[in-house]
Design a protein around this motif. Structure first.
Motif, PDB file in Angstrom:
ATOM      1  N   ARG A  34       0.834  -1.206   0.000  1.00 38.28           N
ATOM      2  CA  ARG A  34       0.000   0.000   0.000  1.00 38.28           C
ATOM      3  C   ARG A  34       0.870   1.258   0.000  1.00 38.28           C
ATOM      4  O   ARG A  34       0.509   2.270  -0.589  1.00 38.28           O
ATOM      5  N   TYR A  35       1.993   1.186   0.673  1.00 35.68           N
ATOM      6  CA  TYR A  35       2.912   2.313   0.735  1.00 35.68           C
ATOM      7  C   TYR A  35       4.323   1.810   0.474  1.00 35.68           C
ATOM      8  O   TYR A  35       4.699   0.737   0.947  1.00 35.68           O
TER       9      TYR A  35
ATOM     10  N   LEU B  21      -6.204  10.719 -13.420  1.00 33.24           N
ATOM     11  CA  LEU B  21      -5.793   9.343 -13.696  1.00 33.24           C
ATOM     12  C   LEU B  21      -5.240   9.235 -15.111  1.00 33.24           C
ATOM     13  O   LEU B  21      -5.832   9.751 -16.054  1.00 33.24           O
TER      14      LEU B  21
ATOM     15  N   PHE C 170      -2.775   2.774  -9.250  1.00 32.09           N
ATOM     16  CA  PHE C 170      -3.937   1.890  -9.143  1.00 32.09           C
ATOM     17  C   PHE C 170      -3.876   0.817 -10.212  1.00 32.09           C
ATOM     18  O   PHE C 170      -3.540   1.084 -11.366  1.00 32.09           O
TER      19      PHE C 170
ATOM     20  N   PRO D  49     -17.388  -2.997 -16.830  1.00 33.40           N
ATOM     21  CA  PRO D  49     -16.977  -2.113 -15.742  1.00 33.40           C
ATOM     22  C   PRO D  49     -15.590  -2.463 -15.205  1.00 33.40           C
ATOM     23  O   PRO D  49     -15.208  -3.633 -15.144  1.00 33.40           O
ATOM     24  N   LEU D  50     -14.863  -1.458 -14.780  1.00 35.63           N
ATOM     25  CA  LEU D  50     -13.543  -1.634 -14.199  1.00 35.63           C
ATOM     26  C   LEU D  50     -13.659  -1.794 -12.682  1.00 35.63           C
ATOM     27  O   LEU D  50     -14.446  -1.122 -12.037  1.00 35.63           O
TER      28      LEU D  50
ATOM     29  N   PHE E 211     -11.223  -1.497  -9.405  1.00 40.19           N
ATOM     30  CA  PHE E 211      -9.930  -0.944  -9.018  1.00 40.19           C
ATOM     31  C   PHE E 211      -9.463  -1.500  -7.671  1.00 40.19           C
ATOM     32  O   PHE E 211     -10.275  -1.808  -6.791  1.00 40.19           O
ATOM     33  N   GLY E 212      -8.148  -1.591  -7.523  1.00 37.19           N
ATOM     34  CA  GLY E 212      -7.561  -1.861  -6.228  1.00 37.19           C
ATOM     35  C   GLY E 212      -7.539  -0.599  -5.383  1.00 37.19           C
ATOM     36  O   GLY E 212      -7.955   0.479  -5.834  1.00 37.19           O
ATOM     37  N   ASN E 213      -7.015  -0.718  -4.163  1.00 34.73           N
ATOM     38  CA  ASN E 213      -7.023   0.413  -3.239  1.00 34.73           C
ATOM     39  C   ASN E 213      -5.798   1.308  -3.343  1.00 34.73           C
ATOM     40  O   ASN E 213      -5.680   2.263  -2.587  1.00 34.73           O
ATOM     41  N   GLY E 214      -4.904   0.965  -4.248  1.00 32.58           N
ATOM     42  CA  GLY E 214      -3.822   1.896  -4.529  1.00 32.58           C
ATOM     43  C   GLY E 214      -2.518   1.582  -3.823  1.00 32.58           C
ATOM     44  O   GLY E 214      -2.491   0.938  -2.767  1.00 32.58           O
TER      45      GLY E 214
ATOM     46  N   HIS F 169     -18.762   5.826 -18.753  1.00 32.49           N
ATOM     47  CA  HIS F 169     -18.685   5.218 -17.424  1.00 32.49           C
ATOM     48  C   HIS F 169     -18.598   6.311 -16.373  1.00 32.49           C
ATOM     49  O   HIS F 169     -17.963   7.347 -16.586  1.00 32.49           O
TER      50      HIS F 169
ATOM     51  N   TYR G 176     -17.430   6.660 -12.203  1.00 29.21           N
ATOM     52  CA  TYR G 176     -16.822   6.049 -11.025  1.00 29.21           C
ATOM     53  C   TYR G 176     -16.761   7.108  -9.939  1.00 29.21           C
ATOM     54  O   TYR G 176     -16.754   8.308 -10.220  1.00 29.21           O
TER      55      TYR G 176
ATOM     56  N   GLN H 206     -14.629   8.094  -6.144  1.00 24.21           N
ATOM     57  CA  GLN H 206     -13.446   7.783  -5.345  1.00 24.21           C
ATOM     58  C   GLN H 206     -13.562   8.438  -3.981  1.00 24.21           C
ATOM     59  O   GLN H 206     -13.630   9.668  -3.875  1.00 24.21           O
TER      60      GLN H 206
ATOM     61  N   SER I 138      -8.510   7.809   0.199  1.00 21.96           N
ATOM     62  CA  SER I 138      -7.665   6.635   0.477  1.00 21.96           C
ATOM     63  C   SER I 138      -8.214   5.338  -0.121  1.00 21.96           C
ATOM     64  O   SER I 138      -7.890   4.246   0.355  1.00 21.96           O
ATOM     65  N   GLN I 139      -9.040   5.451  -1.135  1.00 21.51           N
ATOM     66  CA  GLN I 139      -9.564   4.260  -1.806  1.00 21.51           C
ATOM     67  C   GLN I 139      -9.410   4.387  -3.319  1.00 21.51           C
ATOM     68  O   GLN I 139      -9.208   5.480  -3.846  1.00 21.51           O
ATOM     69  N   GLY I 140      -9.522   3.255  -3.998  1.00 20.00           N
ATOM     70  CA  GLY I 140      -9.531   3.287  -5.444  1.00 20.00           C
ATOM     71  C   GLY I 140     -10.890   3.672  -5.971  1.00 20.00           C
ATOM     72  O   GLY I 140     -11.891   3.607  -5.253  1.00 20.00           O
ATOM     73  N   PRO I 141     -10.946   4.096  -7.239  1.00 17.18           N
ATOM     74  CA  PRO I 141     -12.250   4.428  -7.831  1.00 17.18           C
ATOM     75  C   PRO I 141     -13.192   3.229  -7.770  1.00 17.18           C
ATOM     76  O   PRO I 141     -12.779   2.082  -7.918  1.00 17.18           O
TER      77      PRO I 141
ATOM     78  N   TYR J  97     -16.828   1.630  -9.283  1.00 21.24           N
ATOM     79  CA  TYR J  97     -17.774   1.704 -10.393  1.00 21.24           C
ATOM     80  C   TYR J  97     -19.150   2.151  -9.910  1.00 21.24           C
ATOM     81  O   TYR J  97     -19.631   1.698  -8.855  1.00 21.24           O
TER      82      TYR J  97
ATOM     83  N   TYR K 145     -15.872  10.653 -11.249  1.00 21.29           N
ATOM     84  CA  TYR K 145     -15.180  10.709 -12.528  1.00 21.29           C
ATOM     85  C   TYR K 145     -16.065  10.190 -13.657  1.00 21.29           C
ATOM     86  O   TYR K 145     -16.689   9.130 -13.533  1.00 21.29           O
TER      87      TYR K 145
ATOM     88  N   PHE L  31     -10.206  10.033 -19.401  1.00 11.99           N
ATOM     89  CA  PHE L  31     -10.617  10.349 -18.040  1.00 11.99           C
ATOM     90  C   PHE L  31     -11.016  11.807 -17.913  1.00 11.99           C
ATOM     91  O   PHE L  31     -10.336  12.690 -18.435  1.00 11.99           O
TER      92      PHE L  31
END
Lengths: 114, 113
Positions: free
Chosen positions: A9-10, A43, A90, A102-103, A105-108, B34, B36, B38, B41-44, B46, B87, B103
């Motif tokens: 994560r970091y 992004l 991400f 649809p995409l 995403f992870g938490n980054g 699309h 999304y 956010q 501290s999280q990802g986008p 859907y 987004y 984007f």
């Protein structure tokens, strides 16, 4: 639980020290991709993969490498990181690489290169 | 290339509807729209997507202009948990196996209790 998992994560590293950020999905998705998010720039896509062994450049691929040897994993490799690669990264996946999919995403991963 | 533009920020009162606009005047015929969101501290995450017709799901509705040059994400009854950056993204994939994502810069939605 269906998810996209990124690790770490970091991450704080120094210029030139090779690093890998891992990305794994458990949804049997064909498509995976990497993005970086920077203040004021939003992004931007780095690389994407339509399926195993199929990868292609996004908008900002310079300084990055990827590989897709198995369906669930899509690691991002920085061979020689530089400070301008300090960013929030991400990973995302979708069932297929088509507009109608649809995409997820992870938490980054927040990367700092000093 | 397609571009999307969104307002930088919007505010809405809790429990009222919210309409978030996106302009995509250079959209191509095969671009899906699309949305999304956010959270910090999280990802986008859907929200919804569509091609030509308006779409509804449990989270929101998507209204697409007849000429497809703009769209509006509608949150029917905003809650504090809807405060996020939203987004608008165009997703295009060709028959040749490549894709293009466009984007937006996102709209920061603030919900006023």
């Amino acid at each position: 639980e269906a998810q996209v998992t990124q690790n770490p994560r970091y991450l704080i590293t120094v210029t030139g020290k090779k690093l890998t950020v891992t990305c794994s999905q458990n949804m049997n998705h064909e498509y995976m991709s990497w993005y970086r998010q920077d203040p004021g720039l939003g992004l931007r896509q780095i690389y994407y993969s339509m399926n195993v062994e199929v990868t292609d450049k996004g908008d900002v691929p310079e300084g990055y490498k990827v590989s897709r040897k198995e369906k669930r994993n899509f690691p991002l490799i920085l061979e020689s990181p530089s400070p301008n690669q300090t960013s929030l990264y991400f990973c995302a996946s979708s069932l297929m690489g088509v507009g109608n999919s649809p995409l997820h995403f992870g938490n980054g991963t927040r990367l700092t290169v000093t | 290339d397609a571009k999307t533009t969104q307002p930088n920020s919007m505010e809405s009162n809790e429990e009222e509807p919210v309409h978030l606009p996106c302009n995509h005047s250079t959209i191509s015929g095969t671009d899906y729209i699309h949305w999304y969101r956010q959270l910090p501290s999280q990802g986008p995450e859907y929200v919804i997507h569509g091609l030509t017709s308006n779409v509804n799901n449990r989270m929101a509705s998507l209204a697409i202009a007849e000429d497809r040059k703009s769209s509006t994400l509608i949150l029917h009854r905003a809650t504090l948990r809807d405060a996020a950056v939203y987004y608008c993204i165009l997703r295009h994939s060709s028959n040749f196996g490549n894709e293009k994502l466009t984007f937006g810069t996102g709209t920061r939605l603030t919900i006023i209790p």
